[in-house]
Design an enzyme around this catalytic site. Structure first.
Site, PDB file in Angstrom:
ATOM      1  N   GLY A  42       4.304  -3.544  12.592  1.00 52.87           N
ATOM      2  CA  GLY A  42       3.024  -3.673  13.091  1.00 52.87           C
ATOM      3  C   GLY A  42       2.382  -4.934  13.469  1.00 52.87           C
ATOM      4  O   GLY A  42       3.256  -5.893  13.765  1.00 52.87           O
TER       5      GLY A  42
ATOM      6  N   GLY B 171       1.078  -7.619  11.847  1.00 55.86           N
ATOM      7  CA  GLY B 171       1.475  -8.680  11.074  1.00 55.86           C
ATOM      8  C   GLY B 171       2.853  -8.966  11.468  1.00 55.86           C
ATOM      9  O   GLY B 171       3.072 -10.058  11.637  1.00 55.86           O
TER      10      GLY B 171
ATOM     11  N   ASP C 123      -1.042   3.358  11.420  1.00 60.91           N
ATOM     12  CA  ASP C 123      -2.294   3.032  11.833  1.00 60.91           C
ATOM     13  C   ASP C 123      -2.706   3.267  13.371  1.00 60.91           C
ATOM     14  O   ASP C 123      -3.623   3.524  13.541  1.00 60.91           O
ATOM     15  CB  ASP C 123      -2.545   1.586  11.464  1.00 60.91           C
ATOM     16  CG  ASP C 123      -2.669   1.286  10.036  1.00 60.91           C
ATOM     17  OD1 ASP C 123      -2.505   0.132   9.433  1.00 60.91           O
ATOM     18  OD2 ASP C 123      -2.147   2.287   9.120  1.00 60.91           O
TER      19      ASP C 123
ATOM     20  N   GLU D  68     -10.174   4.328   5.247  1.00 63.60           N
ATOM     21  CA  GLU D  68     -10.198   3.676   4.102  1.00 63.60           C
ATOM     22  C   GLU D  68     -10.942   2.143   4.109  1.00 63.60           C
ATOM     23  O   GLU D  68     -11.576   1.614   3.276  1.00 63.60           O
ATOM     24  CB  GLU D  68      -8.814   3.297   3.617  1.00 63.60           C
ATOM     25  CG  GLU D  68      -8.172   2.315   4.680  1.00 63.60           C
ATOM     26  CD  GLU D  68      -6.565   2.157   4.058  1.00 63.60           C
ATOM     27  OE1 GLU D  68      -6.403   2.152   2.844  1.00 63.60           O
ATOM     28  OE2 GLU D  68      -5.866   2.034   4.834  1.00 63.60           O
TER      29      GLU D  68
HETATM   30  O1  F6P Z   1      -0.583  -0.630   7.590  1.00 62.11           O
HETATM   31  C1  F6P Z   1       0.051   0.587   6.955  1.00 62.11           C
HETATM   32  C2  F6P Z   1      -0.750   0.878   5.850  1.00 62.11           C
HETATM   33  O2  F6P Z   1      -0.343   2.053   5.458  1.00 62.11           O
HETATM   34  C3  F6P Z   1      -2.225   1.023   5.923  1.00 62.11           C
HETATM   35  O3  F6P Z   1      -2.700   2.121   6.549  1.00 62.11           O
HETATM   36  C4  F6P Z   1      -2.548   0.699   4.509  1.00 62.11           C
HETATM   37  O4  F6P Z   1      -4.001   0.177   4.440  1.00 62.11           O
HETATM   38  C5  F6P Z   1      -1.401  -0.266   4.209  1.00 62.11           C
HETATM   39  O5  F6P Z   1      -0.564  -0.091   5.048  1.00 62.11           O
HETATM   40  C6  F6P Z   1      -1.227  -0.094   2.396  1.00 62.11           C
HETATM   41  O6  F6P Z   1      -0.372  -1.143   2.176  1.00 62.11           O
HETATM   42  P1  F6P Z   1       0.668  -1.130   0.998  1.00 62.11           P
HETATM   43  O7  F6P Z   1       1.938  -0.138   1.338  1.00 62.11           O
HETATM   44  O8  F6P Z   1       1.291  -2.553   0.935  1.00 62.11           O
HETATM   45  O9  F6P Z   1      -0.119  -0.833   0.063  1.00 62.11           O
END
Ligand code: F6P
Length: 325
Positions: free
Chosen positions: A105, A107, A131, A226
């Site tokens: 993504g 990042g 996302d 969220e």
């Molecule tokens: O970037 C994808 C994602 O699933 C986001 O929708 C969510 O906020 C985040 O990753 C959750 O991150 P992790 O898997 O590190 O808890």
């Protein structure tokens, strides 16, 4: 004549259904052009630590239908340091890797963009995140599968919500973006959809619910992104004060949205983008993402993909408000 003889491929950031299809397409396209392929495990951390393994056509057999990523993934703060990127560069050089395909993504593309400016090894990105919040591409790998997962879950919640005449707040993923919430909300006929792109929605929601209750309209499902105003639990707490005698529940779908067998759409998108990513490396491209705009594959510089903001579809937002009267 391309100078690319050996490529690396990695998955980075939050995993997404379809990443394996992309790994498969990158590997098989490269092998078709007689390139060697090195899988880099655990994302950028693996590039720094040297977690390399050769990929052959058979290595990526029987994975197109699998969620997750056979190369594993990770979030890697060390790659944000020059020291970490220098170690990664040294490993790529010692492996004689001429270019890298990074699947992830925003990042991931931020780190890849900085690396490409510092070192002379080209990186090409494939947008892989549920996302769908990456500028320059209409869709990201995993988004379609996540939408279907959400709608399947919300259809089940609606059964019990209407049985008990309860109001359900269902929180979906999206980090700071409302793409999953908006499209899944329309698809499951949600009575309201709350997304971070729209401000002060709790006030709007209160009057909307009051109007619905007056008209004896059963209001059962509210989809909450969220990142919106503290999420579903916080929004439900605020509303409970005004609707004390109304039965409310909260369901946070969480990481179920990140799993499952990728949809046909995501498998085909991943296959297309995997193929074009290798083509881009062979054409001498660097520091850019392959994306899809109006069903055409395009090349978008990382600096644009990570810096520019992608807005939700305003037409869909308008339609969602009308269809939930
Ligand atoms: O970037 C994808 C994602 O699933 C986001 O929708 C969510 O906020 C985040 O990753 C959750 O991150 P992790 O898997 O590190 O808890």
């Amino acid at each position: 004549m391309s100078k690319i003889k050996k490529i690396g491929v990695l998955t980075s950031g939050g995993d997404a259904p379809g990443m394996n299809a992309a790994i498969r397409a990158v590997t098989r396209t490269a092998i078709y052009y007689n390139l060697d392929v090195i899988g880099i495990r655990h994302g950028f951390r693996g590039m720094i630590e040297g977690y390399f393994k050769p990929l052959k056509a058979h290595t990526v057999s029987d994975i197109i239908q699998r969620g997750g990523t056979i190369l594993k993934t990770a979030r890697c703060p060390e790659f944000k340091t020059k020291k970490g990127r220098k170690r990664a560069y040294g490993n790529l050089k010692s492996m004689n890797i001429d270019g890298v395909v990074v699947i992830g993504g925003d990042g991931t593309f931020t780190g890849a963009g900085i690396f490409s400016e510092e070192f002379n090894i080209p990186f090409i990105g494939i947008p892989g995140t549920i996302d769908n919040d990456i500028y320059g591409t209409d869709v990201t790998i995993g988004y379609d599968t996540a939408l279907n997962t959400v709608v399947e879950a919300v259809d089940k919640i609606r059964d019990t919500a209407s049985a008990h005449n309860r109001l359900f707040f269902v929180e979906v993923m999206g980090a700071e973006a409302g793409f999953i919430a908006l499209r899944s909300g329309i698809a499951c006929g949600a009575e309201a959809i709350l997304i971070p792109e729209e401000k002060d929605q709790v006030t709007t929601l209160k009057s909307f619910l009051e109007d619905g209750f007056r008209r004896k309209k059963s209001r059962n499902i509210i989809i909450v992104a969220e990142g919106d105003e503290g999420g579903a639990t916080e929004i439900a707490r605020k509303l409970k004060k005004d609707f004390k005698d109304y039965s409310m529940r909260v369901t946070v779908l969480g990481h179920i949205q990140r799993g499952g067998s990728p949809s046909v759409f995501d498998r085909v998108t991943a296959s297309r983008l995997g193929y074009h990513a290798v083509e881009a490396l062979m054409d001498g491209q660097n520091s850019a993402m392959v994306g899809i705009q109006d069903n055409e594959v395009v090349l978008v510089p990382f600096r644009k993909a990570v810096k520019l903001n992608k807005d939700v579809n305003r037409e869909l937002l308008e339609i969602s408000k009308i269809l939930s009267i």
